[in-house]
Motif scaffolding. Structure first.
Motif, PDB file in Angstrom:
ATOM      1  N   SER A 247      -2.745   6.663  -4.226  1.00  0.00           N
ATOM      2  CA  SER A 247      -3.807   5.834  -3.656  1.00  0.00           C
ATOM      3  C   SER A 247      -3.390   4.382  -3.752  1.00  0.00           C
ATOM      4  CB  SER A 247      -5.128   6.057  -4.398  1.00  0.00           C
ATOM      5  OG  SER A 247      -6.117   5.130  -3.968  1.00  0.00           O
ATOM      6  N   ALA A 248      -3.914   3.565  -2.855  1.00  0.00           N
ATOM      7  CA  ALA A 248      -3.616   2.125  -2.867  1.00  0.00           C
ATOM      8  C   ALA A 248      -4.863   1.304  -3.142  1.00  0.00           C
ATOM      9  CB  ALA A 248      -2.988   1.699  -1.550  1.00  0.00           C
ATOM     10  N   SER A 249      -5.938   1.957  -3.583  1.00  0.00           N
ATOM     11  CA  SER A 249      -7.179   1.256  -3.890  1.00  0.00           C
ATOM     12  C   SER A 249      -7.653   0.482  -2.654  1.00  0.00           C
ATOM     13  CB  SER A 249      -6.966   0.335  -5.102  1.00  0.00           C
ATOM     14  OG  SER A 249      -8.166  -0.279  -5.500  1.00  0.00           O
ATOM     15  N   TRP A 250      -8.194  -0.699  -2.867  1.00  0.00           N
ATOM     16  CA  TRP A 250      -8.731  -1.487  -1.768  1.00  0.00           C
ATOM     17  C   TRP A 250      -7.650  -1.937  -0.783  1.00  0.00           C
ATOM     18  CZ3 TRP A 250      -6.547  -6.262  -1.339  1.00  0.00           C
ATOM     19  CH2 TRP A 250      -5.903  -6.777  -2.478  1.00  0.00           C
ATOM     20  N   LEU A 251      -6.406  -2.053  -1.264  1.00  0.00           N
ATOM     21  CA  LEU A 251      -5.328  -2.479  -0.387  1.00  0.00           C
ATOM     22  C   LEU A 251      -5.066  -1.451   0.710  1.00  0.00           C
ATOM     23  CD1 LEU A 251      -3.220  -4.678   0.155  1.00  0.00           C
ATOM     24  CD2 LEU A 251      -1.658  -3.471  -1.378  1.00  0.00           C
ATOM     25  N   GLY A 252      -5.279  -0.185   0.404  1.00  0.00           N
ATOM     26  CA  GLY A 252      -5.107   0.856   1.409  1.00  0.00           C
ATOM     27  C   GLY A 252      -6.122   0.734   2.529  1.00  0.00           C
TER      28      GLY A 252
ATOM     29  N   LEU B 173       1.015  -6.737  -6.779  1.00  0.00           N
ATOM     30  CA  LEU B 173       2.254  -6.298  -6.136  1.00  0.00           C
ATOM     31  C   LEU B 173       2.583  -7.131  -4.893  1.00  0.00           C
ATOM     32  CD1 LEU B 173       4.630  -4.383  -6.099  1.00  0.00           C
ATOM     33  CD2 LEU B 173       3.212  -2.712  -4.880  1.00  0.00           C
ATOM     34  N   PRO B 174       1.700  -7.234  -3.904  1.00  0.00           N
ATOM     35  CA  PRO B 174       2.055  -8.073  -2.750  1.00  0.00           C
ATOM     36  C   PRO B 174       2.160  -9.551  -3.099  1.00  0.00           C
ATOM     37  CG  PRO B 174      -0.196  -7.272  -2.552  1.00  0.00           C
ATOM     38  CD  PRO B 174       0.408  -6.539  -3.700  1.00  0.00           C
TER      39      PRO B 174
ATOM     40  N   ALA C 166       0.829  -1.205   0.000  1.00  0.00           N
ATOM     41  CA  ALA C 166       0.000   0.000   0.000  1.00  0.00           C
ATOM     42  C   ALA C 166       0.865   1.257   0.000  1.00  0.00           C
ATOM     43  CB  ALA C 166      -0.926  -0.014   1.215  1.00  0.00           C
ATOM     44  N   ARG C 167       1.926   1.247   0.785  1.00  0.00           N
ATOM     45  CA  ARG C 167       2.818   2.405   0.816  1.00  0.00           C
ATOM     46  C   ARG C 167       3.451   2.653  -0.548  1.00  0.00           C
ATOM     47  NH1 ARG C 167       6.274   1.819   6.493  1.00  0.00           N
ATOM     48  NH2 ARG C 167       4.542   2.311   7.923  1.00  0.00           N
TER      49      ARG C 167
END
Length: 348
Positions: A40-45, A299-300, A31-32
């Protein structure tokens, strides 16, 4: 309630809880990274914010859960399991992360002197998430030194340090004040959390009902953050830890639980290996033009897959010492490791 030497053996839910926590840590850094590049990180944020109150507290609490089994052992054995184990990986991987940042172009040392300074600074203030490996030996040593002090005295002092954060400028002291209360709770309240896991397994419907109340309440309170936030953060952290224990206990018999248990067993592999691949993968994904919501998944997931692949390659090509301490780095006289006493973040 205090931790006892007859604490039951490690159970599957412990590794499942660790698996949930390591996913939350990877999600935080993902998210970072997305926020830094896209704003923004979308739903991951949102998911990362939801886990914020209990993400690292749960890691520290689980790390203290079985301390009672080793805290009274001879110094040589205690130091090997609870001090040298973590410092070995910190001293080994801090330079790897620093040099990795240089190779990725994230930092540029201004000559040999600056390069050496950055390498030494990494042991004083570890890069990325390695600070966790610095604090675990500190918490274990302090717990051993204070084992003759009434537990509630230590717990009260730890809670006060958490509620009134230290700002000394010395990283290890500031981190100590912030999270020791959770490590101490894991050590001294181990019977409670083990009993909570048993209760959940025996009464799954009641546990699900409690979790259904907790999840929206945690989401709202994290979003609103009403004053006084420090006290609320402590309460949310402890309740969130209980929720993670219950979720892990419920997943013990589920297929998803098996995957999380494997992630928990290999938590140190993921913990050590995901960060550099994530830094390399983030700009590559950004260049693809894929939707942000999809990149928030890739990404993760890609970073975890890369960490596991690196571990496999290391084992296959004679570099298993990156994840497992060789016998020469273990103190003489250590008894054989067993699953009860093995540190929560053990090498695979």
């Amino acid at each position: 309630m205090t931790a006892k030497k007859d604490t039951p053996a490690r159970q599957d839910w412990v590794d499942i809880a660790k698996g949930l926590c390591i996913l939350a840590v990877v999600g935080l850094w993902g998210a970072r990274s997305l926020i830094a590049s896209d704003g923004s990180a979308s739903w991951l944020g949102y998911l990362s914010a939801f886990a914020q109150p209990f993400r690292m507290p749960d890691f520290f609490l689980i790390s203290g859960l079985f301390l009672g089994r080793v805290i009274d052992r001879p110094w040589r054995d205690f130091a090997d399991r609870r001090v040298l184990h973590y410092l070995h990986f910190l001293v080994l991987w801090a330079p790897i992360l620093v040099v990795g940042q240089w190779l990725l172009g994230l930092q540029h040392p201004q000559g040999p002197a600056d390069a050496l300074a950055q390498l030494l600074l990494a042991l004083w203030k570890p890069p990325a998430m390695l600070w966790f490996l610095l604090m675990l030996p500190v918490y274990a040593l302090v717990s051993r030194a204070l084992r003759g002090v009434p537990p509630w005295h230590v717990g009260l002092a730890a809670a006060v340090m958490h509620l009134f954060p230290l700002h000394t400028g010395v990283p290890v002291l500031d981190w100590f004040g912030e999270f020791f209360v959770f490590f101490h709770a894991g050590h001294r309240l181990a019977p409670f959390f083990l009993a909570l896991a048993r209760w959940t397994s025996e009464r799954p419907r009641r546990a699900l009902a409690l979790l259904a109340l907790w999840a929206p309440a945690n989401a709202v309170l994290v979003h609103v953050q009403p004053a006084p936030w420090p006290l609320l953060a402590l309460l949310l952290g402890m309740v969130g830890i209980g929720a993670v224990v219950m979720i892990a206990a419920l997943l013990q018999t589920r297929r998803l639980g098996a995957g999380l248990q494997a992630a928990g067993r290999d938590s140190i592999v993921i913990y050590l290996g995901f960060w550099l691949p994530m830094q390399a993968l983030a700009p590559l994904l950004a260049a693809t033009g894929l939707p942000l919501a999809l990149r928030a998944l890739l990404l993760p997931a890609g970073a975890i897959a890369a960490a596991l692949l690196l571990h496999r390659l290391a084992r296959r090509h004679g570099a298993a010492w990156l994840y497992r301490r060789p016998p020469s780095m273990q103190l003489a006289g250590r008894s054989g490791a067993d699953r009860n006493d093995a540190p929560p973040a053990r090498a695979a």
